[in-house]
Design a protein around this motif. Structure first.
Motif, PDB file in Angstrom:
ATOM      1  N   ASP A  36      35.536  36.111  41.293  1.00 49.42           N
ATOM      2  CA  ASP A  36      34.425  36.170  42.069  1.00 49.42           C
ATOM      3  C   ASP A  36      33.404  36.855  41.207  1.00 49.42           C
ATOM      4  OD1 ASP A  36      32.199  36.754  43.847  1.00 49.42           O
ATOM      5  OD2 ASP A  36      33.526  37.271  45.315  1.00 49.42           O
ATOM      6  N   PHE A  37      32.343  36.171  40.796  1.00 55.93           N
ATOM      7  CA  PHE A  37      31.670  36.579  39.754  1.00 55.93           C
ATOM      8  C   PHE A  37      30.490  37.703  40.418  1.00 55.93           C
ATOM      9  CE2 PHE A  37      27.835  36.307  36.930  1.00 55.93           C
ATOM     10  CZ  PHE A  37      28.460  36.370  35.630  1.00 55.93           C
ATOM     11  N   GLU A  38      30.303  37.848  41.666  1.00 54.23           N
ATOM     12  CA  GLU A  38      29.407  38.884  41.963  1.00 54.23           C
ATOM     13  C   GLU A  38      30.207  40.137  42.180  1.00 54.23           C
ATOM     14  OE1 GLU A  38      26.327  38.493  42.646  1.00 54.23           O
ATOM     15  OE2 GLU A  38      26.465  36.421  41.847  1.00 54.23           O
ATOM     16  N   THR A  39      31.463  40.156  42.240  1.00 51.26           N
ATOM     17  CA  THR A  39      32.195  41.238  42.600  1.00 51.26           C
ATOM     18  C   THR A  39      33.152  41.827  41.355  1.00 51.26           C
ATOM     19  OG1 THR A  39      34.167  40.197  43.467  1.00 51.26           O
ATOM     20  CG2 THR A  39      32.524  40.871  45.162  1.00 51.26           C
ATOM     21  N   HIS A  40      33.047  41.063  40.611  1.00 49.33           N
ATOM     22  CA  HIS A  40      33.876  41.122  39.140  1.00 49.33           C
ATOM     23  C   HIS A  40      33.084  42.448  38.397  1.00 49.33           C
ATOM     24  CE1 HIS A  40      36.316  40.736  35.610  1.00 49.33           C
ATOM     25  NE2 HIS A  40      35.207  40.292  34.839  1.00 49.33           N
ATOM     26  N   ASP A  41      34.094  43.149  38.014  1.00 49.83           N
ATOM     27  CA  ASP A  41      33.613  44.424  37.049  1.00 49.83           C
ATOM     28  C   ASP A  41      34.396  44.671  35.976  1.00 49.83           C
ATOM     29  OD1 ASP A  41      32.735  46.993  36.050  1.00 49.83           O
ATOM     30  OD2 ASP A  41      33.573  47.990  37.680  1.00 49.83           O
ATOM     31  N   PRO A  42      33.615  44.347  34.837  1.00 51.85           N
ATOM     32  CA  PRO A  42      34.649  43.986  33.741  1.00 51.85           C
ATOM     33  C   PRO A  42      35.228  45.294  33.151  1.00 51.85           C
ATOM     34  CG  PRO A  42      32.295  43.465  33.243  1.00 51.85           C
ATOM     35  CD  PRO A  42      32.287  43.493  34.694  1.00 51.85           C
ATOM     36  N   GLY A  43      34.508  46.687  33.597  1.00 51.21           N
ATOM     37  CA  GLY A  43      34.987  47.899  33.394  1.00 51.21           C
ATOM     38  C   GLY A  43      36.028  48.464  34.277  1.00 51.21           C
ATOM     39  N   ASP A  44      36.745  47.508  35.401  1.00 47.46           N
ATOM     40  CA  ASP A  44      37.623  47.766  36.299  1.00 47.46           C
ATOM     41  C   ASP A  44      38.990  47.655  35.491  1.00 47.46           C
ATOM     42  OD1 ASP A  44      39.396  48.196  38.228  1.00 47.46           O
ATOM     43  OD2 ASP A  44      38.708  46.411  39.588  1.00 47.46           O
ATOM     44  N   PRO A  45      39.671  48.899  35.239  1.00 48.12           N
ATOM     45  CA  PRO A  45      40.946  48.796  34.538  1.00 48.12           C
ATOM     46  C   PRO A  45      42.177  48.213  35.261  1.00 48.12           C
ATOM     47  CG  PRO A  45      40.331  51.057  35.489  1.00 48.12           C
ATOM     48  CD  PRO A  45      39.314  50.122  36.158  1.00 48.12           C
ATOM     49  N   ARG A  46      41.959  47.779  36.513  1.00 49.99           N
ATOM     50  CA  ARG A  46      43.036  47.109  37.202  1.00 49.99           C
ATOM     51  C   ARG A  46      43.578  45.955  36.384  1.00 49.99           C
ATOM     52  NH1 ARG A  46      41.501  46.839  43.170  1.00 49.99           N
ATOM     53  NH2 ARG A  46      39.461  46.690  42.114  1.00 49.99           N
ATOM     54  N   VAL A  47      44.904  45.617  36.466  1.00 50.17           N
ATOM     55  CA  VAL A  47      45.172  44.498  35.428  1.00 50.17           C
ATOM     56  C   VAL A  47      46.290  43.903  36.602  1.00 50.17           C
ATOM     57  CG1 VAL A  47      46.545  43.736  33.569  1.00 50.17           C
ATOM     58  CG2 VAL A  47      45.025  45.634  33.455  1.00 50.17           C
ATOM     59  N   ASP A  48      46.193  42.293  36.792  1.00 47.72           N
ATOM     60  CA  ASP A  48      46.913  41.548  37.648  1.00 47.72           C
ATOM     61  C   ASP A  48      48.111  41.531  37.069  1.00 47.72           C
ATOM     62  OD1 ASP A  48      48.268  39.876  39.108  1.00 47.72           O
ATOM     63  OD2 ASP A  48      46.910  38.261  38.906  1.00 47.72           O
ATOM     64  N   LEU A  49      49.355  42.121  37.484  1.00 52.66           N
ATOM     65  CA  LEU A  49      50.631  42.097  36.817  1.00 52.66           C
ATOM     66  C   LEU A  49      51.593  41.253  37.699  1.00 52.66           C
ATOM     67  CD1 LEU A  49      51.186  45.940  35.975  1.00 52.66           C
ATOM     68  CD2 LEU A  49      50.586  43.940  34.353  1.00 52.66           C
ATOM     69  N   SER A  50      51.020  40.178  38.274  1.00 50.72           N
ATOM     70  CA  SER A  50      51.869  39.216  39.106  1.00 50.72           C
ATOM     71  C   SER A  50      52.831  38.510  38.110  1.00 50.72           C
ATOM     72  CB  SER A  50      50.866  38.007  39.895  1.00 50.72           C
ATOM     73  OG  SER A  50      50.075  38.915  40.562  1.00 50.72           O
ATOM     74  N   GLU A  51      53.898  38.139  38.732  1.00 44.86           N
ATOM     75  CA  GLU A  51      54.752  37.299  37.901  1.00 44.86           C
ATOM     76  C   GLU A  51      54.087  36.033  37.354  1.00 44.86           C
ATOM     77  OE1 GLU A  51      59.087  35.418  38.284  1.00 44.86           O
ATOM     78  OE2 GLU A  51      58.262  36.432  39.811  1.00 44.86           O
ATOM     79  N   GLY A  52      54.660  35.943  36.016  1.00 44.84           N
ATOM     80  CA  GLY A  52      53.970  34.673  35.299  1.00 44.84           C
ATOM     81  C   GLY A  52      52.525  34.974  34.617  1.00 44.84           C
ATOM     82  N   THR A  53      51.867  36.065  34.696  1.00 43.79           N
ATOM     83  CA  THR A  53      50.543  36.317  34.044  1.00 43.79           C
ATOM     84  C   THR A  53      50.929  36.857  32.730  1.00 43.79           C
ATOM     85  OG1 THR A  53      50.606  38.806  34.784  1.00 43.79           O
ATOM     86  CG2 THR A  53      49.373  37.219  36.303  1.00 43.79           C
TER      87      THR A  53
END
Length: 123
Positions: free
Chosen positions: A4-21
């Motif tokens: 979501d371009f409006e809510t995306h924060d490139p400084g956000d350190p959270r990483v998607d660690l879902s299986e297969g990523t």
């Protein structure tokens, strides 16, 4: 992965660690040898993550404190959170190995005859 371009924060350190990523694949590989560093090319070869994705993914993992970097090598971070993540990944993998081929996995449709309890009156 689209965001979501409006809510995306490139400084956000959270990483998607879902299986297969890509992040999960790199992190799992690095967890196997916590004292060894790898170049991005070596990581791409070992994990199958596309070479062009390795660098950006490692940068996100580093921003989240999950990996460390000594040019040109990358390794898993030295942190209690990493031990916790490793235990989680290994526990899930062990459960999948132990129960992934149980009766339910071998009998498709086992859940089709279960009653729908969502409409039942509660006592």
């Amino acid at each position: 992965m689209p965001v979501d371009f409006e809510t995306h924060d490139p400084g956000d350190p959270r990483v998607d660690l879902s299986e297969g990523t890509n992040a999960r694949q790199l992190l799992e590989f690095l967890l196997e040898t916590p004292t060894v560093g790898y170049t991005p090319a070596e990581l791409a070869e070992e994990t199958g993550v596309p070479r062009g994705s390795v660098g950006p993914t490692l940068n996100r993992l580093e921003a989240a404190g999950l990996v460390r970097h000594k040019e040109p090598y990358w390794a898993i971070a030295e942190d209690d959170r990493i031990a916790s993540a490793a235990a989680s990944f290994l526990g899930i993998e062990a459960a999948a190995d132990a129960y992934g081929d149980d009766w339910y996995a071998q009998n498709d449709g086992w859940d089709e005859e279960l009653p729908d309890l969502s409409d039942e009156e509660r006592d």
